[in-house]
Design a protein around this motif. Structure first.
Motif, mmCIF file in Angstrom:
data_model
loop_
_atom_site.group_PDB
_atom_site.id
_atom_site.type_symbol
_atom_site.label_atom_id
_atom_site.label_comp_id
_atom_site.label_asym_id
_atom_site.label_seq_id
_atom_site.Cartn_x
_atom_site.Cartn_y
_atom_site.Cartn_z
ATOM 1 N N ALA A 24 6.313 27.461 9.615
ATOM 2 C CA ALA A 24 7.366 28.463 9.380
ATOM 3 C C ALA A 24 6.798 29.873 9.453
ATOM 4 N N ILE A 25 5.577 30.040 8.897
ATOM 5 C CA ILE A 25 4.955 31.362 8.886
ATOM 6 C C ILE A 25 4.509 31.780 10.285
ATOM 7 N N CYS A 26 3.956 30.840 11.039
ATOM 8 C CA CYS A 26 3.340 31.187 12.327
ATOM 9 C C CYS A 26 4.266 31.030 13.527
ATOM 10 N N VAL A 27 5.134 30.018 13.491
ATOM 11 C CA VAL A 27 5.934 29.697 14.679
ATOM 12 C C VAL A 27 7.261 30.437 14.710
ATOM 13 N N ILE A 28 7.916 30.558 13.560
ATOM 14 C CA ILE A 28 9.250 31.160 13.540
ATOM 15 C C ILE A 28 9.264 32.572 14.102
ATOM 16 N N PRO A 29 8.306 33.467 13.735
ATOM 17 C CA PRO A 29 8.312 34.802 14.351
ATOM 18 C C PRO A 29 8.241 34.762 15.874
ATOM 19 N N VAL A 30 7.419 33.819 16.387
ATOM 20 C CA VAL A 30 7.291 33.701 17.841
ATOM 21 C C VAL A 30 8.602 33.238 18.452
ATOM 22 N N VAL A 31 9.232 32.243 17.824
ATOM 23 C CA VAL A 31 10.523 31.744 18.319
ATOM 24 C C VAL A 31 11.565 32.846 18.277
ATOM 25 N N LEU A 32 11.596 33.565 17.159
ATOM 26 C CA LEU A 32 12.537 34.684 17.047
ATOM 27 C C LEU A 32 12.304 35.704 18.149
ATOM 28 N N PHE A 33 11.034 35.980 18.401
ATOM 29 C CA PHE A 33 10.701 36.953 19.450
ATOM 30 C C PHE A 33 11.244 36.498 20.799
ATOM 31 N N LEU A 34 11.009 35.236 21.144
ATOM 32 C CA LEU A 34 11.471 34.730 22.435
ATOM 33 C C LEU A 34 12.988 34.759 22.536
ATOM 34 N N VAL A 35 13.650 34.374 21.453
ATOM 35 C CA VAL A 35 15.117 34.363 21.466
ATOM 36 C C VAL A 35 15.669 35.769 21.602
ATOM 37 N N PRO A 353 1.246 38.512 13.838
ATOM 38 C CA PRO A 353 2.640 38.179 14.136
ATOM 39 C C PRO A 353 3.643 38.963 13.287
ATOM 40 N N ALA A 354 3.193 39.404 12.111
ATOM 41 C CA ALA A 354 4.085 40.164 11.225
ATOM 42 C C ALA A 354 4.489 41.487 11.871
ATOM 43 N N ASP A 355 3.590 42.092 12.655
ATOM 44 C CA ASP A 355 3.923 43.343 13.346
ATOM 45 C C ASP A 355 5.033 43.117 14.353
ATOM 46 N N LEU A 356 4.958 41.989 15.048
ATOM 47 C CA LEU A 356 5.971 41.652 16.042
ATOM 48 C C LEU A 356 7.317 41.396 15.385
ATOM 49 N N LEU A 357 7.296 40.666 14.287
ATOM 50 C CA LEU A 357 8.533 40.375 13.568
ATOM 51 C C LEU A 357 9.157 41.646 13.016
ATOM 52 N N ALA A 358 8.333 42.555 12.509
ATOM 53 C CA ALA A 358 8.835 43.826 11.978
ATOM 54 C C ALA A 358 9.480 44.657 13.078
ATOM 55 N N ALA A 359 8.889 44.612 14.279
ATOM 56 C CA ALA A 359 9.445 45.366 15.404
ATOM 57 C C ALA A 359 10.783 44.781 15.846
ATOM 58 N N ILE A 360 10.887 43.452 15.825
ATOM 59 C CA ILE A 360 12.132 42.792 16.225
ATOM 60 C C ILE A 360 13.263 43.133 15.259
ATOM 61 N N THR A 361 12.954 43.147 13.967
ATOM 62 C CA THR A 361 13.979 43.374 12.947
ATOM 63 C C THR A 361 14.142 44.844 12.583
ATOM 64 N N MET A 362 13.448 45.715 13.310
ATOM 65 C CA MET A 362 13.516 47.148 13.046
ATOM 66 C C MET A 362 14.941 47.657 13.224
ATOM 67 N N LYS A 363 15.390 48.482 12.303
ATOM 68 C CA LYS A 363 16.743 49.028 12.371
ATOM 69 C C LYS A 363 16.747 50.355 13.117
ATOM 70 N N ASP A 364 17.789 50.558 13.910
ATOM 71 C CA ASP A 364 17.928 51.821 14.622
ATOM 72 C C ASP A 364 18.223 52.934 13.628
ATOM 73 N N LYS A 365 17.688 54.103 13.909
ATOM 74 C CA LYS A 365 17.817 55.234 13.002
ATOM 75 C C LYS A 365 18.572 56.359 13.684
ATOM 76 N N VAL A 366 19.614 56.864 13.040
ATOM 77 C CA VAL A 366 20.371 57.991 13.582
ATOM 78 C C VAL A 366 19.926 59.247 12.868
ATOM 79 N N ARG A 367 19.453 60.216 13.632
ATOM 80 C CA ARG A 367 18.944 61.452 13.028
ATOM 81 C C ARG A 367 20.080 62.429 12.778
ATOM 82 N N PRO A 368 20.028 63.142 11.645
ATOM 83 C CA PRO A 368 21.077 64.125 11.350
ATOM 84 C C PRO A 368 20.970 65.329 12.274
ATOM 85 N N ILE A 369 22.067 66.064 12.396
ATOM 86 C CA ILE A 369 22.083 67.276 13.206
ATOM 87 C C ILE A 369 21.197 68.336 12.555
ATOM 88 N N ARG A 370 20.339 68.948 13.348
ATOM 89 C CA ARG A 370 19.505 70.036 12.853
ATOM 90 C C ARG A 370 19.908 71.331 13.530
#
Length: 378
Positions: A24-35, A353-370
């Motif tokens: 679960a720790i090693c394979v799931i991130p890879v599967v998630l990445f491929l999907v 693999p944690a870096d890859l999983l974090a990148a996959i689940t990264m949330k988009d960020k909307v910057r405020p008007i400056r």
């Protein structure tokens, strides 16, 4: 005897649980990445999705300038316009709000009232050529533009002051309006090469490059060639871009997402041109505006990256880094029908693999008007 048998069964179940947990720790991130990468980043949701391809080269063959070919170009541009409109609605980017994605931004537009032409200037996407064209349309002679040392944008703003939103809306109603877009990672690399790698001495970008080296280049452990290099490497530059996004810092106009720069979902552009088909798209714009006798479909600064050059740079990045870049430029990918296909293929495998999983689940960020600042050009 029965006790020993139960003990063995319990021990075997414990081993099974450990194996399942490890998988679960090693394979799931890879599967998630491929999907996820197959579905979200690489799947061609629409025909002609643009991936790891190069822009067209020189001038059009005269045989291709037929009316039949022009009608095919017109149909392609029409499909792009429909695609943009539908995707804007799906992502709710056509709603007016108070952030960089939902607030109409007239700051980068140029309006030529005489020829009824409106253009949003996107740096590193055919901007040099069209700044030259707009200066010709403003009355500057080719001889003057060739000799002058003034910055083309500064010349243009003397004749095309930054419009108000009201004036821009009015111009859109009776003008041919266009936007030129480029694959986000192709444009990012072009910005790096032009403004960081080849930054001129005593300029803002040379100073920025020195700051990037100071912050991201290790003091020890670097090879001699990199240690002597006076400009940031591409990975160092990418680290700077990723950290700037994480820290909600304003991005340089040469690699700011086009979606924030021109807010295309807030305006009804006549033409969405792509650098990948820029020769034909320019021909269409010039023909449609009736400007054949004044300007030509040129592309200055034609030092575009070859596939090999792109590979050489992006092979230095990890898959997690490329996925993080995707999230920064997500709306450019979505609205203009680009994909990551090819880029992920050449990227390095992540050690953790944690870096890859974090990148996959990264949330988009909307910057405020400056508050707007005067652009720095070199």
């Amino acid at each position: 005897m029965r006790y020993r048998k139960k003990k063995k069964i319990a021990k075997w179940k414990a081993i099974q649980r450990c194996v399942i947990f490890f998988m679960a720790i090693c394979v799931i991130p890879v599967v998630l990445f491929l999907v996820v990468t197959t579905d979200q980043y690489m799947r061609p949701l629409q025909p002609n999705r643009v991936a790891f391809v190069r822009p067209e080269g020189g001038r059009l063959d005269p045989a291709r300038r037929s009316e039949k070919n022009m009608s095919l170009v017109e149909e392609r541009l029409h499909q792009r316009k429909i695609f943009l409109k539908n995707t804007c609605a799906q992502l709710a980017l056509n709603k007016v709000g108070n952030d960089t994605l939902h607030r109409p931004n007239p700051w980068e537009f140029l309006i030529n009232k005489k020829h009824r032409l409106v253009w949003c200037n996107v740096f590193k996407a055919g901007s040099t050529s069209w700044m030259y064209n707009f200066n010709l349309l403003a009355g500057y002679s080719p001889q003057f533009l060739k000799k002058t040392k003034q910055v083309p944008l500064n010349l243009a703003r003397q004749r095309y002051p930054r419009p108000s939103l009201v004036d821009l809306r009015k111009a859109f109603k009776n003008s041919l309006s266009f936007l030129i877009v480029r694959h986000p990672l192709d444009r990012l690399l072009s910005g790096y090469k032009d403004k960081i790698q080849y930054a001129l001495p005593h300029t803002y970008h040379r100073k920025l490059g020195n700051e990037i080296i100071q912050k991201y280049r290790p003091k020890t452990g670097t090879d001699e060639k990199l240690r002597k290099q006076r400009y940031p490497s591409f990975p160092e530059f990418i680290e700077y871009v990723l950290d700037s996004a994480k820290e909600d810092q304003p991005m340089d106009m040469h690699w700011t997402p086009i979606t924030e720069f021109c807010t295309p979902c807030q305006f009804d552009f006549t033409v969405i041109a792509h650098t990948e088909t820029l020769q034909e798209d320019q021909e269409y714009i010039i023909h449609k505006a009736g400007l054949q006798d004044i300007i030509k479909p040129e592309w200055k600064n034609v030092g575009r990256q070859t596939v090999k050059q792109m590979e050489n740079q992006y092979t230095q990045l990890t898959r997690a880094q490329i996925l993080q870049l995707y999230h920064i430029y997500r709306y450019d990918f979505e609205l203009f029908n680009y994909s990551l296909q090819g880029y992920l293929d050449v990227a390095q495998q992540d050690k953790d693999p944690a870096d890859l999983l974090a990148a996959i689940t990264m949330k988009d960020k909307v910057r405020p008007i400056r508050k707007r600042r005067t652009a720095v050009i070199n």
